[in-house]
Motif scaffolding. Structure first.
Motif, PDB file in Angstrom:
ATOM      1  N   THR A 713       0.833  -1.193   0.000  1.00  0.00           N
ATOM      2  CA  THR A 713       0.000   0.000   0.000  1.00  0.00           C
ATOM      3  C   THR A 713       0.877   1.256   0.000  1.00  0.00           C
ATOM      4  OG1 THR A 713      -0.188  -0.018   2.415  1.00  0.00           O
ATOM      5  CG2 THR A 713      -1.916  -1.149   1.163  1.00  0.00           C
ATOM      6  N   LEU A 714       0.229   2.361  -0.198  1.00  0.00           N
ATOM      7  CA  LEU A 714       0.898   3.636  -0.421  1.00  0.00           C
ATOM      8  C   LEU A 714       2.055   3.876   0.557  1.00  0.00           C
ATOM      9  CD1 LEU A 714       0.793   6.280  -2.058  1.00  0.00           C
ATOM     10  CD2 LEU A 714      -0.785   7.167  -0.348  1.00  0.00           C
ATOM     11  N   ASP A 715       3.269   4.020   0.008  1.00  0.00           N
ATOM     12  CA  ASP A 715       4.455   4.277   0.829  1.00  0.00           C
ATOM     13  C   ASP A 715       5.081   5.589   0.382  1.00  0.00           C
ATOM     14  OD1 ASP A 715       6.520   4.106   2.582  1.00  0.00           O
ATOM     15  OD2 ASP A 715       7.649   2.595   1.484  1.00  0.00           O
ATOM     16  N   ARG A 738       5.673   8.495   7.229  1.00  0.00           N
ATOM     17  CA  ARG A 738       5.648   7.833   5.927  1.00  0.00           C
ATOM     18  C   ARG A 738       4.946   6.502   6.072  1.00  0.00           C
ATOM     19  NH1 ARG A 738      11.545   5.134   4.887  1.00  0.00           N
ATOM     20  NH2 ARG A 738      10.336   4.290   3.178  1.00  0.00           N
ATOM     21  N   GLY A 739       4.605   5.885   4.938  1.00  0.00           N
ATOM     22  CA  GLY A 739       3.974   4.575   4.953  1.00  0.00           C
ATOM     23  C   GLY A 739       2.652   4.557   5.702  1.00  0.00           C
ATOM     24  N   ILE A 740       2.479   3.551   6.569  1.00  0.00           N
ATOM     25  CA  ILE A 740       1.225   3.393   7.307  1.00  0.00           C
ATOM     26  C   ILE A 740       0.970   4.586   8.221  1.00  0.00           C
ATOM     27  CG2 ILE A 740       2.281   2.124   9.206  1.00  0.00           C
ATOM     28  CD1 ILE A 740      -1.164   1.414   7.602  1.00  0.00           C
ATOM     29  N   ARG A 741       2.024   5.236   8.685  1.00  0.00           N
ATOM     30  CA  ARG A 741       1.863   6.397   9.557  1.00  0.00           C
ATOM     31  C   ARG A 741       1.138   7.517   8.824  1.00  0.00           C
ATOM     32  NH1 ARG A 741       8.233   6.471  11.550  1.00  0.00           N
ATOM     33  NH2 ARG A 741       8.231   4.408  12.510  1.00  0.00           N
ATOM     34  N   LEU A 742       1.503   7.699   7.574  1.00  0.00           N
ATOM     35  CA  LEU A 742       0.871   8.739   6.776  1.00  0.00           C
ATOM     36  C   LEU A 742      -0.587   8.403   6.496  1.00  0.00           C
ATOM     37  CD1 LEU A 742       1.574  11.421   5.332  1.00  0.00           C
ATOM     38  CD2 LEU A 742       2.039  10.087   3.293  1.00  0.00           C
ATOM     39  N   LEU A 749      -7.351   7.954   1.886  1.00  0.00           N
ATOM     40  CA  LEU A 749      -6.438   7.525   0.823  1.00  0.00           C
ATOM     41  C   LEU A 749      -6.280   6.010   0.831  1.00  0.00           C
ATOM     42  CD1 LEU A 749      -3.471  10.086   0.840  1.00  0.00           C
ATOM     43  CD2 LEU A 749      -5.097   9.709  -0.988  1.00  0.00           C
ATOM     44  N   LEU A 750      -6.026   5.451   2.017  1.00  0.00           N
ATOM     45  CA  LEU A 750      -5.837   4.008   2.135  1.00  0.00           C
ATOM     46  C   LEU A 750      -7.132   3.267   1.827  1.00  0.00           C
ATOM     47  CD1 LEU A 750      -4.047   1.627   2.853  1.00  0.00           C
ATOM     48  CD2 LEU A 750      -4.626   1.972   5.257  1.00  0.00           C
ATOM     49  N   ARG A 780      -3.280  -2.973  13.332  1.00  0.00           N
ATOM     50  CA  ARG A 780      -4.720  -3.162  13.569  1.00  0.00           C
ATOM     51  C   ARG A 780      -5.568  -2.062  12.920  1.00  0.00           C
ATOM     52  NH1 ARG A 780      -4.032  -5.219  19.866  1.00  0.00           N
ATOM     53  NH2 ARG A 780      -3.501  -7.386  19.308  1.00  0.00           N
ATOM     54  N   PHE A 781      -4.996  -0.869  12.801  1.00  0.00           N
ATOM     55  CA  PHE A 781      -5.696   0.197  12.078  1.00  0.00           C
ATOM     56  C   PHE A 781      -5.942  -0.229  10.627  1.00  0.00           C
ATOM     57  CE2 PHE A 781      -4.758   3.426   8.851  1.00  0.00           C
ATOM     58  CZ  PHE A 781      -5.869   4.252   8.971  1.00  0.00           C
ATOM     59  N   GLY A 782      -4.872  -0.689   9.951  1.00  0.00           N
ATOM     60  CA  GLY A 782      -5.017  -1.106   8.563  1.00  0.00           C
ATOM     61  C   GLY A 782      -5.890  -2.340   8.413  1.00  0.00           C
TER      62      GLY A 782
END
Length: 943
Positions: A713-715, A738-742, A749-750, A780-782
């Motif tokens: 996924t978006l990185d 960046r990555g999952i943090r973003l 977006l995700l 767990r968020f994703g």
């Protein structure tokens, strides 16, 4: 006015270094809302320029002018350090005051601190203080009296006094003060104020008297002596004189006082202070390789003429005489050489803006290359061997062996007039050149691969950059010719990029200079160097991406650059084209002669120049063997990767674009092990719609024909910002948002991306993984977002996993494995985070090795945790294509490895050469090795 309170002092602190103290103060100032993130870098930069040790155990670190914009509100914080910290030059600091000031509000406090230095044994009293109130009391000035203040007069000053010892200078001071009988008392009161200035004072009857004696070259107690302030005190009339010198000490300019050539000038400087009312000053260092000659001087004058302010400039390392900064002839007369310091003094309504522009212009090189600390870091001194017969050492950027004659491409010298009288004609000339260059790049993009197209597209964006064009237009309107204006703007932009703290971003300066040269060749009607018509190894200071795209791959056997890095665009393109390449060889490589035979080894990072017949024959045999193995591997590319004892591992492709999927399948890919989905988001100026994303992903599924696709996924974020989503600048983007943090900041977006992937997949095998997962909450968020969408869309053949590229993810793999369907190890990031070595920094190439035992142990932990839960583990980092690493990776138990499409056949063939049992034994030994070099030695030969 800025004041220090008890709340601003932390007593009894213990820190090891002055850098640690500065970082602690910056963090405290930031927590209290005085400064924004990044101010610490400004404080450290100031310390590198001028030591901020004030004297008597007190240091006053503060930011540079460049960091002033980070100051939100003026503030001061102090650390009391009873054990002391080495502040350089043998001085110890027991009280360190961190200052954040957007203007001059702090100067009165600094004057107060300097006056406090008169106290006997101030350092000892500060060191033994137990309460913050004690510190405040020590820093308070004594009560003011009504005694008239003295001012400096020429007859109070004795310049360049000959003295071989401090005793001799004190004798002269005693004579000047008419205190010959008090010489011993003066000696007992001697105190180093800092910056080469010393103080001695004696109370006496009668009126106060003062003298300053400067001396050309004297050392006392290990410190330079450039000036001695001698005082006969009575009442407080002398305090003004001391305060005026203190002003120069606080401003960090006191050393320059001793170089003034006349008593009148020194008296005037002391009385006026370092910054007069309505006056602004700036000191910059010239880093141009030839100093300040006509061409850079003209650009400096043009920059000064843009402003109404009156601007004077003096060469602090020359005759120190001020001249008009708007006169080219006067400027050249200063005789400015590399390393000389210029002091600009500006007054008028736009004085501050003028100095800011001049500082930028000087630091950017004024249209020329500069010899700065940054450029020294960008080109590691790796190249020339001590033994003429030994190989040159660089950084391996693209694997393989190249044998052939060198072609050393010397930089092009563009000949052009600096100024022009018709601004409109020059602007039109530039416009036509930009259009011609754009058309050339567009044509090249049509004739190359997807990865090169992306880079050339970025180059076309740079050509049309409004900031670049506007800056050039403004220079033309002030009288510069089109090529002079364009190159000055290019050089300025490239210098800013090269100065980035992130080496990977700094390497992008080559892209800016690349398009700059293309346009300059058109403007100056100058042909770029014509390479030989026969095969050659290309050697250059730097090779731009458009050079790589346009080169004849039938003739270019290998690439060698003096600068650059393994993650530069030219290195990336060389790998994609399968051309062996070395970077960061050092400038010495440019002294080699064209036509000299050489052997380039892109695996070991070496260049062997003029080898003997034996070495040449040996290299040719190795090269021929590699060709035969590559051809055999290609013929067997469809066969599975199975070890000699029957263990199968899946070999997949790493892709940066879905358009390359068919080619990867044709090369033998058993699936896509990593699809970098950010290409969908970065190839256009706005956020892609759901339909656009679905169309892109369907292209990949169609080409895979039932083979699995692993999509990351978006990185983006940090070092890869989205053009339509500006983010705050981060000092260390690799450790940033960046990555999952973003995606947690922008979940929509995700969500759209997951919806697009699930919709495009249908019943095809899809594996989705989240990047940069460091904490279970991020996972767990994703997963929650994914579970909701999968329940809605119903894609039946989907697995959800995560990248293991942060050490915390590997260390906590057993916990993650209970919830994730699979892991994919990203060795590039895992290595740099584990070893604290930026993977884009050529100087750390030898340290940044994924075969380091610490990295291997994290991999082993990950595999063990996943297999315990019945989950599979893949690897998508470049280590998977490393022939020395492959048997160890097999022995660690990886289930899948993905590499670039060009490496697929060879990697599959290599797997067939090993037995799993032998690989396991090798991996077990690697886990107990001492270093990456020791691990590589286990595989048979070090690179």
């Amino acid at each position: 006015m800025l004041t220090l309170t008890t709340q601003d002092i932390k007593m009894g602190q213990t820190l090891a270094t002055k850098e640690a103290a500065i970082m602690a103060l910056a963090q405290w100032l930031e927590q209290e809302g005085h400064v924004g993130a990044g101010y610490a870098a400004g404080m450290l930069a100031r310390e590198a320029q001028t030591a901020t040790y004030l004297g008597q155990g007190i240091a006053i670190p503060h930011g540079t002018q460049d960091s002033r914009h980070l100051v939100k509100k003026t503030g001061i914080k102090a650390l009391h350090l009873p054990e002391g910290i080495d502040w350089g030059d043998g001085e110890k600091a027991y009280l360190v005051l961190g200052i954040a000031a957007g203007s001059d509000e702090h100067l009165e406090l600094l004057r107060q601190l300097t006056r406090a230095l008169q106290r006997d044994d101030l350092a000892g009293q500060v060191r033994s203080a137990t309460h913050s109130e004690d510190i405040l009391a020590l820093l308070q000035p004594s009560a003011a009296d009504n005694t008239p203040m003295l001012s400096w007069q020429s007859d109070m000053l004795q310049l360049q006094q000959p003295a071989d010892t401090m005793d001799e200078l004190l004798a002269q001071a005693a004579s000047a003060l008419e205190l010959q009988h008090e010489r011993h008392a003066l000696q007992q009161s001697l105190l180093h104020l800092g910056q080469g200035w010393w103080l001695c004072q004696v109370p006496a009857a009668g009126p106060a008297k003062a003298a300053i004696l400067t001396t050309p070259a004297l050392i006392h107690q290990g410190h330079k002596v450039c000036g001695l302030l001698a005082l006969k005190t009575h009442g407080g009339s002398h305090k003004q004189l001391l305060a005026q010198l203190a002003d120069w000490l606080v401003a960090g300019q006191a050393a320059s006082l001793a170089s003034l050539s006349s008593a009148h000038e020194l008296a005037q400087a002391l009385n006026n202070g370092p910054v007069a009312e309505g006056e602004h000053r700036l000191v910059v260092t010239i880093h141009n390789e030839q100093g300040l000659h006509a061409r850079p001087g003209a650009l400096l004058v043009q920059a000064a003429k843009q402003f109404e302010a009156t601007i004077q400039v003096r060469n602090l390392d020359g005759d120190n005489q001020p001249v008009n900064a708007k006169s080219l002839m006067k400027l050249i007369s200063l005789g400015v050489r590399p390393g000389h310091r210029l002091q600009f003094v500006a007054s008028g309504p736009d004085a501050e803006a003028a100095l800011s522009e001049l500082e930028t212009a000087v630091n950017s090189g004024l249209g020329e290359g500069v010899t700065s600390p940054h450029s020294a870091q960008q080109v590691p001194c790796t190249g020339a061997p001590a033994d003429p017969g030994a190989p040159w050492q660089g950084v391996a950027a693209s694997p393989g062996i190249a044998i052939g004659p060198l072609y050393v491409e010397m930089p092009v010298n563009f000949d052009y007039a600096d100024v022009a009288c018709d601004a409109a004609a020059e602007q039109q000339r530039l416009t036509h050149a930009l259009q011609q260059a754009d058309q050339s790049l567009a044509l090249a993009a049509q004739q190359t691969g997807a990865q090169a197209r992306d880079i050339l597209s970025m180059h076309r964006e740079l050509l049309s950059d409004p900031g670049l064009q506007e800056g050039t237009r403004q220079r033309i309107e002030t009288g510069a010719s089109a090529p002079a204006a364009w190159w000055a703007e290019i050089d300025s932009a490239a210098a800013v990029q090269a100065a980035s703290s992130n080496p990977m971003l700094a390497e992008r300066a080559a892209d800016i200079r690349d398009i700059g040269r293309r346009v300059m060749a058109i403007l100056c009607n100058t042909a770029l160097p014509e390479p030989p018509s026969t095969p050659y190894i290309w050697v250059a200071e730097d090779i731009g991406p458009s050079d790589v795209v346009n080169m004849n791959t039938e003739r270019v056997l290998g690439l060698v650059t003096a600068g650059g890095g393994a993650s530069s665009h030219s290195a990336i393109l060389a790998r994609s084209l399968g051309i062996p390449a070395l970077v960061a060889m050092g400038k010495g490589v440019m002294t080699l002669d064209s036509g000299t035979p050489a052997i380039l080894n892109g695996d070991s990072g070496t260049l062997l120049v003029d080898p003997d017949k034996h070495l040449l024959a040996e290299a040719e045999q190795t090269q021929q063997r590699e060709r035969e193995l590559a051809e055999q591997a290609w013929q067997q590319r469809e066969q599975p990767a199975v070890t000699t004892d029957g263990h199968r591992i899946e070999i997949a492709a790493n892709l940066g674009n879905t358009a390359d999927t068919a080619a990867a399948v044709a090369a033998g890919a058993e699936g896509v092990g990593l699809l970098r989905t950010e290409f969908v988001f970065m190839e256009q100026g706005r956020e892609p719609s759901l339909q656009q994303q679905v169309a892109q992903y369907q292209q990949a599924f169609s080409a895979l024909a039932g083979r699995p696709l692993v999509a990351r996924t978006l990185d983006v974020g940090g070092d890869k910002p989205l053009p339509y989503w500006p983010l705050p600048k981060e000092d260390n983007p690799f450790l940033g948002v960046r990555g999952i943090r973003l995606c947690m900041q922008r979940p929509e977006l995700l969500e759209t991306q997951l919806r697009a992937l699930l919709t495009a997949a249908g019943s095809e095998p899809l594996r989705i993984m989240f990047p940069m997962v460091a904490d279970i909450a991020e996972w767990r968020f994703g997963k929650a977002l994914f579970d909701n969408l999968q329940a809605e869309i119903g894609a039946p053949n989907v697995q959800l996993g995560m990248m293991v590229e942060v050490p915390s993810a590997a260390l906590n793999a057993a916990r993650f494995a209970k919830e994730a369907d699979f892991f994919s190890i990203g060795t590039n990031d895992l290595t740099q985070y584990t070893l604290a070595a930026d993977r884009g920094n050529g100087a750390l190439a030898s340290l940044s090795d994924g075969l380091h035992p610490a990295v291997l142990r994290l991999m082993a932990m990950t595999v063990e945790a996943a297999h315990a839960e019945g989950k599979w583990v893949g690897m998508c980092g470049e280590l998977g294509a490393d022939p020395q690493a492959l048997p160890i990776l097999l022995g660690l138990g990886l289930d899948e490895i993905s590499v670039s499409p060009k490496r697929l056949p060879r990697v599959k063939a290599r797997v067939r050469e090993f037995s799993l049992s032998q690989c396991k034994q090798l991996a077990a030994r690697a886990l107990t090795a001492d270093s990456a070099g020791a691990v590589r030695a286990l595989t048979g030969a070090t690179p």
